[in-house]
Enzyme design. Structure first.
Site, PDB file in Angstrom:
ATOM      1  N   LYS A   1     -37.858 -53.882   6.015  1.00 20.77           N
ATOM      2  CA  LYS A   1     -38.792 -54.120   7.132  1.00 20.77           C
ATOM      3  C   LYS A   1     -40.117 -54.747   6.694  1.00 20.77           C
ATOM      4  O   LYS A   1     -40.658 -55.611   7.378  1.00 20.77           O
ATOM      5  CB  LYS A   1     -39.120 -52.794   7.824  1.00 20.77           C
ATOM      6  CG  LYS A   1     -38.066 -52.273   8.769  1.00 20.77           C
ATOM      7  CD  LYS A   1     -38.642 -51.038   9.482  1.00 20.77           C
ATOM      8  CE  LYS A   1     -37.653 -50.425  10.406  1.00 20.77           C
ATOM      9  NZ  LYS A   1     -38.241 -49.365  11.235  1.00 20.77           N
TER      10      LYS A   1
ATOM     11  N   ASP B   1     -40.778 -50.728  17.349  1.00 21.03           N
ATOM     12  CA  ASP B   1     -40.832 -49.272  17.141  1.00 21.03           C
ATOM     13  C   ASP B   1     -41.982 -48.637  17.936  1.00 21.03           C
ATOM     14  O   ASP B   1     -41.842 -47.521  18.452  1.00 21.03           O
ATOM     15  CB  ASP B   1     -41.001 -48.934  15.652  1.00 21.03           C
ATOM     16  CG  ASP B   1     -39.715 -49.137  14.865  1.00 21.03           C
ATOM     17  OD1 ASP B   1     -38.621 -49.027  15.463  1.00 21.03           O
ATOM     18  OD2 ASP B   1     -39.791 -49.406  13.655  1.00 21.03           O
TER      19      ASP B   1
HETATM   20  P1  NDP Z   1     -40.905 -42.942   4.683  1.00 21.80           P
HETATM   21  O1  NDP Z   1     -40.117 -42.664   3.437  1.00 21.80           O
HETATM   22  O2  NDP Z   1     -41.660 -44.217   4.796  1.00 21.80           O
HETATM   23  O3  NDP Z   1     -41.957 -41.727   4.895  1.00 21.80           O
HETATM   24  C1  NDP Z   1     -41.572 -40.382   4.697  1.00 21.80           C
HETATM   25  C2  NDP Z   1     -42.674 -39.449   5.179  1.00 21.80           C
HETATM   26  O4  NDP Z   1     -42.199 -38.096   5.026  1.00 21.80           O
HETATM   27  C3  NDP Z   1     -43.955 -39.543   4.362  1.00 21.80           C
HETATM   28  O5  NDP Z   1     -45.053 -39.246   5.170  1.00 21.80           O
HETATM   29  C4  NDP Z   1     -43.731 -38.439   3.307  1.00 21.80           C
HETATM   30  O6  NDP Z   1     -44.922 -37.923   2.764  1.00 21.80           O
HETATM   31  C5  NDP Z   1     -43.084 -37.378   4.171  1.00 21.80           C
HETATM   32  N1  NDP Z   1     -42.344 -36.408   3.362  1.00 21.80           N
HETATM   33  C6  NDP Z   1     -41.143 -36.592   2.763  1.00 21.80           C
HETATM   34  N2  NDP Z   1     -40.776 -35.459   2.097  1.00 21.80           N
HETATM   35  C7  NDP Z   1     -41.789 -34.565   2.278  1.00 21.80           C
HETATM   36  C8  NDP Z   1     -42.011 -33.222   1.855  1.00 21.80           C
HETATM   37  N3  NDP Z   1     -41.115 -32.568   1.072  1.00 21.80           N
HETATM   38  N4  NDP Z   1     -43.157 -32.598   2.223  1.00 21.80           N
HETATM   39  C9  NDP Z   1     -44.078 -33.240   2.995  1.00 21.80           C
HETATM   40  N5  NDP Z   1     -43.908 -34.519   3.451  1.00 21.80           N
HETATM   41  C10 NDP Z   1     -42.793 -35.172   3.084  1.00 21.80           C
HETATM   42  O7  NDP Z   1     -39.858 -42.755   5.881  1.00 21.80           O
HETATM   43  P2  NDP Z   1     -39.952 -43.356   7.364  1.00 21.80           P
HETATM   44  O8  NDP Z   1     -41.366 -43.291   7.803  1.00 21.80           O
HETATM   45  O9  NDP Z   1     -39.245 -44.649   7.418  1.00 21.80           O
HETATM   46  O10 NDP Z   1     -39.051 -42.308   8.177  1.00 21.80           O
HETATM   47  C11 NDP Z   1     -39.453 -40.955   8.380  1.00 21.80           C
HETATM   48  C12 NDP Z   1     -38.419 -40.253   9.257  1.00 21.80           C
HETATM   49  O11 NDP Z   1     -38.412 -40.817  10.550  1.00 21.80           O
HETATM   50  C13 NDP Z   1     -36.973 -40.365   8.765  1.00 21.80           C
HETATM   51  O12 NDP Z   1     -36.358 -39.105   8.940  1.00 21.80           O
HETATM   52  C14 NDP Z   1     -36.351 -41.395   9.661  1.00 21.80           C
HETATM   53  O13 NDP Z   1     -34.961 -41.186   9.841  1.00 21.80           O
HETATM   54  C15 NDP Z   1     -37.092 -41.152  10.960  1.00 21.80           C
HETATM   55  N6  NDP Z   1     -37.192 -42.338  11.803  1.00 21.80           N
HETATM   56  C16 NDP Z   1     -36.846 -42.229  13.111  1.00 21.80           C
HETATM   57  C17 NDP Z   1     -36.954 -43.301  13.951  1.00 21.80           C
HETATM   58  C18 NDP Z   1     -36.563 -43.179  15.377  1.00 21.80           C
HETATM   59  O14 NDP Z   1     -36.338 -44.212  16.038  1.00 21.80           O
HETATM   60  N7  NDP Z   1     -36.476 -41.981  15.919  1.00 21.80           N
HETATM   61  C19 NDP Z   1     -37.463 -44.614  13.470  1.00 21.80           C
HETATM   62  C20 NDP Z   1     -37.820 -44.614  12.074  1.00 21.80           C
HETATM   63  C21 NDP Z   1     -37.684 -43.508  11.281  1.00 21.80           C
HETATM   64  P3  NDP Z   1     -45.508 -38.535   1.381  1.00 21.80           P
HETATM   65  O15 NDP Z   1     -46.234 -39.793   1.769  1.00 21.80           O
HETATM   66  O16 NDP Z   1     -46.425 -37.450   0.886  1.00 21.80           O
HETATM   67  O17 NDP Z   1     -44.335 -38.790   0.473  1.00 21.80           O
END
Ligand code: NDP
Length: 296
Positions: A83, A120
């Site tokens: 993306k 989105d």
């Molecule tokens: P990214 O990998 O870009 O971001 C992940 C996020 O989750 C970060 O803020 C990260 O924090 C946090 N995170 C991950 N593990 C932990 C943990 N153990 N403790 C605290 N925070 C944590 O992913 P995306 O933003 O692309 O996607 C996030 C979610 O949203 C996914 O589950 C995806 O499937 C869903 N999604 C749903 C959509 C929809 O249409 N409904 C569209 C896009 C995504 P840190 O920065 O500290 O690592």
């Protein structure tokens, strides 16, 4: 059975040589629900068109995009991990996609040039409006958990929709601060992850945009005691549909909106751009896509 309950899967066996072609570019792509989602609308509207998964390895996006135009595609969705890279590889980027820093939808113009945009933000707001009638972003502060790719689109969506304040809370606080700096306007603030339960006390809208709560990941650990009773809670994780956060918020009487609708609504503008029809996010569509979530 009424026609609306059972779309006939006639589309793929009745394609003409003039069929319009779109798809979703990602790696891996086998888990994507988008072919199922767009396929439902193509069948429902009896469109002479098809939507296919396109497995494009990291590093191959540039070649794939040249191919889109060369092969006469109507366009494509772009998903993980491409993306952000797509922003620099299309010929023209919408202002919204530039602000978000990611392209999730490409439209091939009649001259073959690629226009990239991001739906989105639209999907996030449309899902809340549909799932929680009367909800308005400008009604009060939003608390956003997460600062990854999806959180960026949601932050821009909430600012564009005039949320009066946005508090970003992320495990990696530096990432949240970089996002807030990019967003710019006053009214955006970052708080430490350890204060998430306290900050929830300010929320008119609480959003989980982390991957916590997703099947196979730990649940989001947050005490909702301080959350106002009138706050709306939404989780963009949609597998499972009812995440531990939504279950806990619902149990204490908060209105909740699940994440599947965001996926369904973000697809609407893309379908319209490629196939010329503004499709409906109906209960039948939801059921059809939900079936794709269940392990067979
Ligand atoms: P990214 O990998 O870009 O971001 C992940 C996020 O989750 C970060 O803020 C990260 O924090 C946090 N995170 C991950 N593990 C932990 C943990 N153990 N403790 C605290 N925070 C944590 O992913 P995306 O933003 O692309 O996607 C996030 C979610 O949203 C996914 O589950 C995806 O499937 C869903 N999604 C749903 C959509 C929809 O249409 N409904 C569209 C896009 C995504 P840190 O920065 O500290 O690592």
């Amino acid at each position: 059975m009424p026609e609306t309950d059972s779309p006939k899967l006639f589309g793929r066996s009745a394609l003409s040589g003039a069929a319009r072609v779109a798809g979703v570019i990602g790696w891996p792509i086998a888990h994507s629900l988008s072919p199922r989602l767009h396929g439902f609308w193509l069948d429902r509207h009896r469109v002479d068109g098809v939507y296919v998964p396109l497995a494009v390895k990291p590093g191959m996006l540039g070649r794939a995009l040249i191919g889109l135009s060369a092969l006469g595609f109507a366009g494509a969705n772009v998903t993980i991990p491409h993306k952000e890279d797509a922003c620099a590889l299309v010929d023209e980027v919408s202002d919204l996609a530039l602000r978000i820093g990611a392209v999730n939808t490409i439209v091939v113009r009649s001259d073959g040039r690629l226009f990239g945009t991001n739906t989105d933000a639209f999907g996030f707001i449309a899902n809340l409006e549909a799932g929680c009638p009367g909800w308005r972003a400008d009604a009060g502060p939003a608390v956003l958990l997460g600062a990854g790719g999806a959180a960026r689109a949601i932050a821009v969506a909430l600012i564009e929709a005039a949320a009066p304040a946005l508090v970003i809370v992320n495990r990696d606080q530096g990432r949240a601060e970089r996002l807030a700096a990019k967003l710019g306007p006053a009214g955006v603030r970052v708080e430490p992850w350890a204060k998430r339960a306290e900050v929830a006390g300010e929320a008119a809208l609480l959003v989980n945009a982390t991957s916590l709560g997703m099947a196979g990941k730990p649940p989001l650990d947050i005490d909702l005691a301080a959350l106002p009773g009138e706050a709306v809670v939404t989780d963009i994780v949609y597998a499972p549909l009812v995440t531990p956060l939504l279950a806990a918020a619902g149990a204490r009487g908060n209105r909740t909106v699940d994440g599947l609708g965001m996926l369904l609504h973000q697809a609407r503008p893309a379908f319209q751009a490629w196939f010329g029809i503004d499709p409906e996010v109906s209960p039948e569509l939801r059921r059809h896509v939900e079936q794709g979530l269940r392990p067979s």
